[in-house]
Write a protein that holds these residues in place. Structure first.
Motif: not given
Length: 192
Positions: A18-25, A44-47, A66-73, A87-89
């Motif tokens: 249903q849309g939105g990000n593919v992965i998050g925790s 989709g995007s990984i957030l 898109n790919i977003d690592g969020g907080g942390g290291s 390719t990472l597009a």
């Protein structure tokens, strides 16, 4: 209580229904981090949220968003194979360390936004985005090659420890950065 990383190993296709990000925790408002290994397709995007995340893309991996690592290291590893060309597009941000391992070629088409350390250990890392704002360190180790137009190679210090820096220059361009260490610098193309 200390929470360990969740591990996801994808050999197929992951996509939201249903849309939105593919992965998050998230666990009780705090993230335990994710170790994600992708051999397949992510539509989709990984957030990622807070926590220390480790993301590895193997040869043949595809991410459409898109790919977003969020907080942390957070670490991103691009692992190639002999003859692979991937390719990472999408946009890539909030990772501190990028490592290129394995034979084969990976192209990062967006800027190296937020990275502190980029290590090219094996194979080819091709950069095609605007990296004027990259302030980290880029190290090309023996067995590794970084390829870029003069306009895409970061102007912060590029260090080679027996590696290769290759300008792919089909147009006129000027590189005003510093390349230090041992290794090779060469140019392909008809540009100046």
């Amino acid at each position: 209580m200390t929470l360990g990383q969740n591990t996801i190993i994808n050999h197929g296709t992951i996509e939201p229904t249903q849309g939105g990000n593919v992965i998050g925790s998230s666990v009780n408002g705090a993230s335990s981090g994710i170790k994600f290994e992708n051999h397949g397709v992510v539509r989709g995007s990984i957030l990622f949220t807070d926590g220390n995340d480790d993301l590895t893309f193997y040869a043949g991996s595809v991410v459409t968003g898109n790919i977003d690592g969020g907080g942390g290291s957070n670490t991103l590893t691009l692992n190639g194979a002999i003859g692979s060309d991937d390719t990472l597009a999408g946009a890539l941000k909030d990772f501190q360390t990028l490592t290129k391992d394995g034979d084969g070629r990976w192209t990062v088409s967006g800027p190296l936004q937020g990275f502190d350390i980029v290590n090219v250990n094996q194979g080819i890392l091709a950069l095609t985005g605007n990296n004027d704002n990259f302030t980290g360190t880029l190290t090309v180790n023996s067995g590794g090659t970084v390829e870029a137009r003069a306009q895409s190679l970061p102007t912060s210090v590029v260090t080679t420890t027996g590696g290769n820096v290759r300008f792919i220059q089909d147009d006129t361009g000027t590189y005003s950065g510093v390349i230090s260490g041992t290794g090779n610098v060469d140019m392909e193309g008809y540009g100046k």
